[in-house]
Scaffold this motif. Structure first.
Motif, PDB file in Angstrom:
ATOM      1  N   VAL A 146      38.205 -17.753  39.272  1.00 23.67           N
ATOM      2  CA  VAL A 146      37.274 -17.687  40.439  1.00 23.67           C
ATOM      3  C   VAL A 146      37.782 -16.842  41.611  1.00 23.67           C
ATOM      4  N   ALA A 147      39.264 -17.246  41.928  1.00 20.67           N
ATOM      5  CA  ALA A 147      39.913 -16.223  42.854  1.00 20.67           C
ATOM      6  C   ALA A 147      39.483 -14.905  42.942  1.00 20.67           C
ATOM      7  N   GLN A 148      39.477 -14.744  41.631  1.00 18.75           N
ATOM      8  CA  GLN A 148      39.182 -12.880  41.519  1.00 18.75           C
ATOM      9  C   GLN A 148      37.669 -12.566  41.895  1.00 18.75           C
ATOM     10  N   SER A 149      36.834 -13.435  42.150  1.00 18.69           N
ATOM     11  CA  SER A 149      35.514 -13.114  42.472  1.00 18.69           C
ATOM     12  C   SER A 149      35.473 -13.108  43.966  1.00 18.69           C
ATOM     13  N   GLY A 150      36.582 -13.624  44.746  1.00 19.70           N
ATOM     14  CA  GLY A 150      36.592 -13.372  46.132  1.00 19.70           C
ATOM     15  C   GLY A 150      36.119 -14.829  46.827  1.00 19.70           C
ATOM     16  N   LEU A 151      35.546 -15.710  46.154  1.00 22.72           N
ATOM     17  CA  LEU A 151      34.977 -16.984  46.749  1.00 22.72           C
ATOM     18  C   LEU A 151      35.955 -17.596  47.192  1.00 22.72           C
ATOM     19  N   PRO A 152      35.776 -18.385  48.604  1.00 22.69           N
ATOM     20  CA  PRO A 152      36.772 -19.316  49.069  1.00 22.69           C
ATOM     21  C   PRO A 152      36.756 -20.506  48.164  1.00 22.69           C
ATOM     22  N   MET A 153      38.112 -21.097  48.170  1.00 27.08           N
ATOM     23  CA  MET A 153      38.151 -22.175  47.315  1.00 27.08           C
ATOM     24  C   MET A 153      38.988 -23.252  47.994  1.00 27.08           C
ATOM     25  N   ARG A 154      38.742 -24.570  47.561  1.00 25.17           N
ATOM     26  CA  ARG A 154      39.395 -25.414  47.931  1.00 25.17           C
ATOM     27  C   ARG A 154      40.254 -26.357  46.841  1.00 25.17           C
ATOM     28  N   LEU A 155      41.409 -26.602  46.690  1.00 19.73           N
ATOM     29  CA  LEU A 155      42.000 -27.277  45.415  1.00 19.73           C
ATOM     30  C   LEU A 155      42.352 -28.500  45.863  1.00 19.73           C
TER      31      LEU A 155
END
Length: 286
Positions: A23-32
């Motif tokens: 998902v990080a490769q897509s550029g979307l912001p993430m919350r772990l």
């Protein structure tokens, strides 16, 4: 609400971590979402929140503002159904728009595989919550096959039953695609490998790839309980493990789907392909 923020659970485990990396490769912001922030992987465009499934308020706060939550099923326990329901309730309280859940093939209230009953219960909870969802009904992971081997033997009451194991990395690719691109909501996707094998075949593959003899012994139920009596495990856990074999015997894990190929654009890995790669990597890293 951030229309793109993805909250991901299970990132200290192998599946959750790989999904987050994709998902990080897509550029979307993430919350772990993790129990211990010190163990969270370091990734770009990401923040970390501490939360556990059993604490509804803390989990709701942690997913607040997220559009999509990737909900990784917890390890087997007698509390798992209640904990999954708590997490789903927290997502509802927080106004989450979508949940992507790691379910299991052939979930039903009377499944032979006792843990598949937990996944049925969770899917029912998702349905009742009103939150749009995608349930990934994963087959057994190919990477689990080596863990079935003890002293050169795979033993269990699976008979000649067949299953269609899937590479965990293929499951991660499917999950990431569903999260990033979105698909029709309230759907269940069967996620399997491309071929059926039985445990005789699995043992032969392990023998061929490792160069060490591995064989499969088909146990009776009494033998299955006796051979696991020495384990430091609860009756619940032992019954669950044994039921995974009887589920194979009953054909509950024999479904083959083309989900991996459809969503990733490449064929799902065969047991031989994945085991060869996986065991080579494991040997190199030791």
């Amino acid at each position: 609400m951030n229309p793109k923020l993805v909250a991901i659970t299970g990132t200290t485990g192998e599946l959750g971590r790989e999904v987050a990396e994709r998902v990080a490769q897509s550029g979307l912001p993430m919350r772990l979402l993790v129990r211990d922030s010190d163990r969270a992987p370091q990734m770009p465009n990401t923040d970390v929140r501490e939360a556990s499934y059993e604490d509804v308020d803390a989990f709701a706060t942690a997913v607040s503002g997220a559009d999509t939550v990737f909900l990784v099923s917890l390890p087997e326990s007698e509390q798992r159904r209640a904990l999954h329901r708590s997490a789903i309730d927290a997502c509802r309280q927080a106004g989450v728009n979508r949940i992507v859940y790691t379910s299991f093939t052939h979930p039903s209230p009377d499944a032979v595989f006792t843990l598949a009953r937990d996944h049925y219960d969770t899917e029912q909870a998702l349905e009742s919550s009103g939150i749009p969802f995608t349930a990934l009904r994963n087959n057994l992971y190919i990477e689990m096959i080596p863990t079935l081997v003890t002293a050169g033997v795979i033993r269990g009451p699976a008979g000649d039953g067949q299953f269609a194991p899937v590479a965990r990395t293929d499951v991660a690719a499917v999950a990431a695609r569903v999260i990033v691109d979105g698909f029709e909501n309230n759907q269940r996707l069967e996620v399997s490998g491309p071929e059926r094998i039985d445990l005789h075949h699995a043992a032969a593959l392990m023998s061929e790839i490792t160069g060490q003899p591995v064989r499969y012994i088909n146990e009776t139920m009494d033998e299955a309980f006796q051979s696991r009596a020495h384990l430091n495990a609860t009756r619940f856990e032992i019954e669950a493990w044994i039921s995974s074999y009887t589920s194979i015997a009953a054909g509950e894990m024999s479904n083959i789907s083309d989900t991996v190929a459809k969503l990733t654009g490449r064929p799902a890995q065969t047991p031989r392909e994945r085991l060869t790669q996986y065991l080579s990597t494991a040997t190199t890293s030791c």
